[in-house]
Design a protein around this motif. Sequence first.
Motif, mmCIF file in Angstrom:
data_model
loop_
_atom_site.group_PDB
_atom_site.id
_atom_site.type_symbol
_atom_site.label_atom_id
_atom_site.label_comp_id
_atom_site.label_asym_id
_atom_site.label_seq_id
_atom_site.Cartn_x
_atom_site.Cartn_y
_atom_site.Cartn_z
ATOM 1 N N ARG A 144 17.653 52.915 -16.855
ATOM 2 C CA ARG A 144 17.135 51.847 -16.277
ATOM 3 C C ARG A 144 15.415 52.132 -15.891
ATOM 4 N NH1 ARG A 144 18.664 52.371 -11.367
ATOM 5 N NH2 ARG A 144 18.364 50.313 -10.575
ATOM 6 N N LEU A 145 14.718 51.058 -15.497
ATOM 7 C CA LEU A 145 13.375 51.008 -15.358
ATOM 8 C C LEU A 145 12.888 51.877 -13.981
ATOM 9 C CD1 LEU A 145 12.091 48.108 -17.341
ATOM 10 C CD2 LEU A 145 12.088 50.681 -18.123
ATOM 11 N N THR A 146 13.883 52.013 -13.151
ATOM 12 C CA THR A 146 13.930 52.623 -11.675
ATOM 13 C C THR A 146 14.841 53.589 -11.496
ATOM 14 O OG1 THR A 146 15.282 51.025 -10.876
ATOM 15 C CG2 THR A 146 12.815 50.326 -10.923
ATOM 16 N N SER A 147 14.667 54.301 -10.505
ATOM 17 C CA SER A 147 15.559 55.336 -9.767
ATOM 18 C C SER A 147 15.577 55.401 -8.333
ATOM 19 C CB SER A 147 15.307 56.697 -10.582
ATOM 20 O OG SER A 147 15.965 57.886 -10.106
ATOM 21 N N PRO A 148 16.907 55.447 -8.061
ATOM 22 C CA PRO A 148 16.796 55.640 -6.517
ATOM 23 C C PRO A 148 16.421 57.039 -5.946
ATOM 24 C CG PRO A 148 19.037 56.027 -7.286
ATOM 25 C CD PRO A 148 18.097 55.296 -8.356
ATOM 26 N N MET A 149 16.283 58.230 -7.042
ATOM 27 C CA MET A 149 15.940 59.306 -6.661
ATOM 28 C C MET A 149 14.325 59.362 -6.671
ATOM 29 S SD MET A 149 17.180 62.521 -6.413
ATOM 30 C CE MET A 149 18.198 63.099 -7.642
ATOM 31 N N SER A 150 13.577 58.642 -7.369
ATOM 32 C CA SER A 150 12.232 58.526 -7.167
ATOM 33 C C SER A 150 11.626 57.730 -5.947
ATOM 34 C CB SER A 150 11.656 57.792 -8.410
ATOM 35 O OG SER A 150 10.384 57.503 -8.362
ATOM 36 N N ALA A 151 12.424 56.756 -5.802
ATOM 37 C CA ALA A 151 12.396 55.674 -4.494
ATOM 38 C C ALA A 151 12.173 56.618 -3.289
ATOM 39 C CB ALA A 151 13.007 54.390 -4.471
ATOM 40 N N ASP A 152 13.106 57.172 -2.899
ATOM 41 C CA ASP A 152 13.252 57.915 -1.720
ATOM 42 C C ASP A 152 14.447 59.305 -1.935
ATOM 43 O OD1 ASP A 152 13.676 59.150 0.760
ATOM 44 O OD2 ASP A 152 13.723 56.910 1.669
ATOM 45 N N PRO A 153 13.953 60.433 -2.320
ATOM 46 C CA PRO A 153 14.850 61.652 -2.564
ATOM 47 C C PRO A 153 15.521 61.914 -1.569
ATOM 48 C CG PRO A 153 12.684 61.920 -3.535
ATOM 49 C CD PRO A 153 12.497 60.642 -2.766
ATOM 50 N N GLY A 154 15.080 61.854 -0.412
ATOM 51 C CA GLY A 154 15.763 62.192 0.838
ATOM 52 C C GLY A 154 16.885 61.580 1.200
ATOM 53 N N ALA A 155 16.700 60.193 1.183
ATOM 54 C CA ALA A 155 17.762 59.225 1.469
ATOM 55 C C ALA A 155 18.817 59.244 0.339
ATOM 56 C CB ALA A 155 17.249 58.033 1.712
ATOM 57 N N PHE A 156 18.492 59.417 -0.840
ATOM 58 C CA PHE A 156 19.364 59.375 -1.931
ATOM 59 C C PHE A 156 20.287 60.584 -1.831
ATOM 60 C CE2 PHE A 156 20.862 60.277 -6.285
ATOM 61 C CZ PHE A 156 21.335 59.135 -6.251
ATOM 62 N N LEU A 157 19.479 61.601 -1.321
ATOM 63 C CA LEU A 157 20.331 63.197 -1.491
ATOM 64 C C LEU A 157 20.843 63.320 0.100
ATOM 65 C CD1 LEU A 157 18.048 65.074 -3.593
ATOM 66 C CD2 LEU A 157 20.310 64.029 -4.362
ATOM 67 N N ALA A 158 20.825 62.352 0.882
ATOM 68 C CA ALA A 158 21.305 62.887 2.330
ATOM 69 C C ALA A 158 22.513 63.140 2.439
ATOM 70 C CB ALA A 158 21.175 61.544 3.264
ATOM 71 N N PRO A 159 23.459 62.662 1.578
ATOM 72 C CA PRO A 159 25.065 63.080 1.869
ATOM 73 C C PRO A 159 25.324 64.660 1.428
ATOM 74 C CG PRO A 159 24.876 60.942 0.733
ATOM 75 C CD PRO A 159 23.508 61.530 0.907
ATOM 76 N N PHE A 160 24.351 65.214 0.650
ATOM 77 C CA PHE A 160 24.537 66.512 0.012
ATOM 78 C C PHE A 160 24.105 67.232 1.043
ATOM 79 C CE2 PHE A 160 24.674 63.787 -3.867
ATOM 80 C CZ PHE A 160 25.725 64.503 -4.442
ATOM 81 N N ARG A 161 22.947 67.081 1.639
ATOM 82 C CA ARG A 161 22.372 67.757 2.828
ATOM 83 C C ARG A 161 23.038 67.740 3.989
ATOM 84 N NH1 ARG A 161 16.063 65.658 1.694
ATOM 85 N NH2 ARG A 161 16.072 66.667 -0.687
ATOM 86 N N GLU A 162 24.007 66.871 4.034
ATOM 87 C CA GLU A 162 24.855 66.808 5.597
ATOM 88 C C GLU A 162 26.274 67.701 5.155
ATOM 89 O OE1 GLU A 162 25.326 62.635 5.713
ATOM 90 O OE2 GLU A 162 23.540 62.202 6.206
ATOM 91 N N SER A 163 26.444 67.936 4.041
ATOM 92 C CA SER A 163 27.848 68.482 3.553
ATOM 93 C C SER A 163 27.461 70.054 3.593
ATOM 94 C CB SER A 163 28.155 68.040 1.998
ATOM 95 O OG SER A 163 29.210 68.770 1.450
#
Length: 707
Positions: free
Chosen positions: A304-323
């Motif tokens: 796709r022409l966008t990525s949630p990782m680029s927009a806000d890496p912290g928010a996208f990966l928050a579940p992993f940082r909480e686990s």
Amino acid sequence: MTNVLIVASTLPKQPAVLIEALERFRSRGATVAVACFFDAAELEVDPVLAELRGFVVPAAERDARFRAALGRAPANRKIWLHARRNPWVRRRYRQADLLVALDVRAVHTVWEMAQRNTRAGAHYGLVPAQKALDARRALPPTRRLERQVAATAGIGARGARRLAVQTAKTTLKKATGQTVMGNPAGAWLWTRAVSAPRIPDRYRSKLALRLHASAVRAGQPAVAARASAAAVRRIGSPKTRAQMLTKAAQAELALGRVPTGLHDAIRAQLELADSLLTKNPKQASFAVSNAWSLASNRVLHFDRLTSPMSADPGAFLAPFRESVAARKLSAPRGRVAPAATPPSGRPLRLLVTTLINHNFLQEILQRYESMPNVEVRFLDLYDDPVRRPLALSGSTVMEHLLTGETSYGAKIEEWLRPHLDWADTVFVDWCQATAALFTLHDPGTTRIIVRLHSFEAFNFWPHLVDYSRVDDMVFVSEHLRDLSTAVLPQLTGPDAPRLWVIDNAMDLQRYPRPKPAEARFNLGLVGVSSVAKDPRWAIEVVRKLRERDDRYTLTLIGSNFNNRTSLPAKKYGKQLAKDLAELEPIGAVRRYGQTDDVPAALSEVGVILSTSVRESFHCGLVEGAASGAVPVVRDWPFFADKPHGARTLFPADWVVATPEEAAERILAATATEEQWRQTGQSASDHVLKTWDWTVTQSGFDRLLLDD
């Protein structure tokens, strides 16, 4: 008088047996009719004994609806579909006192008839039917009714269960289809039905998945999310809950959509992993792997022409940082001793290693292989056919990291320890499986350097690397370093490695070549095989130029667009194909194709484009500029609003925001041949002085040779 209807799906193998039975029926005063699912003329029966009729609907009389029903129906139900359309058959089974299936394929049809004529007895076989006729004559009317009910139930037991299940499935499928879920009333009803109490988890999850898929296909992702959420609140099993949400998310990804419940699915898998971490680490690793498979899906980041990782890496990966389980994958385990300083009494032993892709290593290997004070070995993990599978399984690496000791870990130790013992420095190109495997065990005093290019930042492999065992991390640009540190907090912690920004190793001296005058109007794009390159942006630029001057053309250099990776890529590929079908015949666009001689291809290009949505550096653009082409760089959207990006990597006048701005820059730079050649020469001088290997090699010397 008793009326008997016999249904036969095929011609009897022993007609004499049927005739004998008909004679017995007749002797008992019964009137018999035989409905044949074949040509009745093939069965010779005295009309006095029975009336024979065929009931197959001729092909010419089958309407579209009937043909569709026949196409969906199993073989035994097709007989009934024909029978119920025949007026003679309908009249006979409504008048019948006894319904008889002559063979097994006729059982379902007789069962259907018995549901519509409940006073008739229903039987399979001639002997049971004859006994029923005798019993019927001997019974008083009240007992006769009881026997009829029992007989109907008897034949129903043979086929009712299967029919009921099939009918329920068909009804459910229609009742929960996209038409229903696209209707507010239907969506409201089923959202409440799926959250009703006392439904077993496995049935609730299946129903929820069905509703979710129908709502997504109906273009109602919010409804799909509500249905899933309603079911999840009632599902008690964490495993069932995680599986249901994951399957729902996977279904949306397969359709090319970013799932509305993506984070819910990821969190459910990680919560399951955390709950299993101490009692069943292997199952916990499967759950973490499922979470990363969702988060790393290429539909999210690459097609796709966008990525949630680029927009806000912290928010996208928050579940992993909480686990707890996810954090354990890259938890620092440290090393017994720090990396040793380079040796003074012998050459530095340098191991350069990768997995499959060594496109960016040629100049580096050549330089240090030629140095007497460096001994170089090259290791591609893919070259070992026996051990290669060990480097291709991320889930197995996760299992080892969560359990601590596995046979897999022992095999990696056996494979890589000799290389670690030999080397003073290991240079790992690409922060993927190779980096994870070289830090799986303590590297001893061997120095570990890892270079991260670009795509890895959107993948799970960097999260399996132990950065307390990495001494130096190398990036090819500042904006890639910024993205990587946002994705990987381990790169900024107390155990973090040193961070370097060193440009790609490129031999640019071979690109400057004379360009013909007509190259001034030819735009070039190197690399068009993926969505991230966004070649349609280049096509939009050439359209705008040709509105002013139809001498402008576009040359696409490289392999054709790959539309096989996912549905979004396929859709993009179709749109690109339409563009090419319009512009190629009039000469506005041509495909140069894949080539081993890029400098020759670029000698025909007067303007070099970078139209990507993201790049770590874009070697093709720099090579084109080195050739003397005027560079026009799209302000890569993934980084356009960040502190670093295309505008900080390249001279400001190279970078544009829109196709309109690109066209204006090109028109100005190519207004005259003199202006075009002067602008191109200035760009060539800049890249040769900034990024040629004769300049950038000093950065690698500092990295690899200095204390």
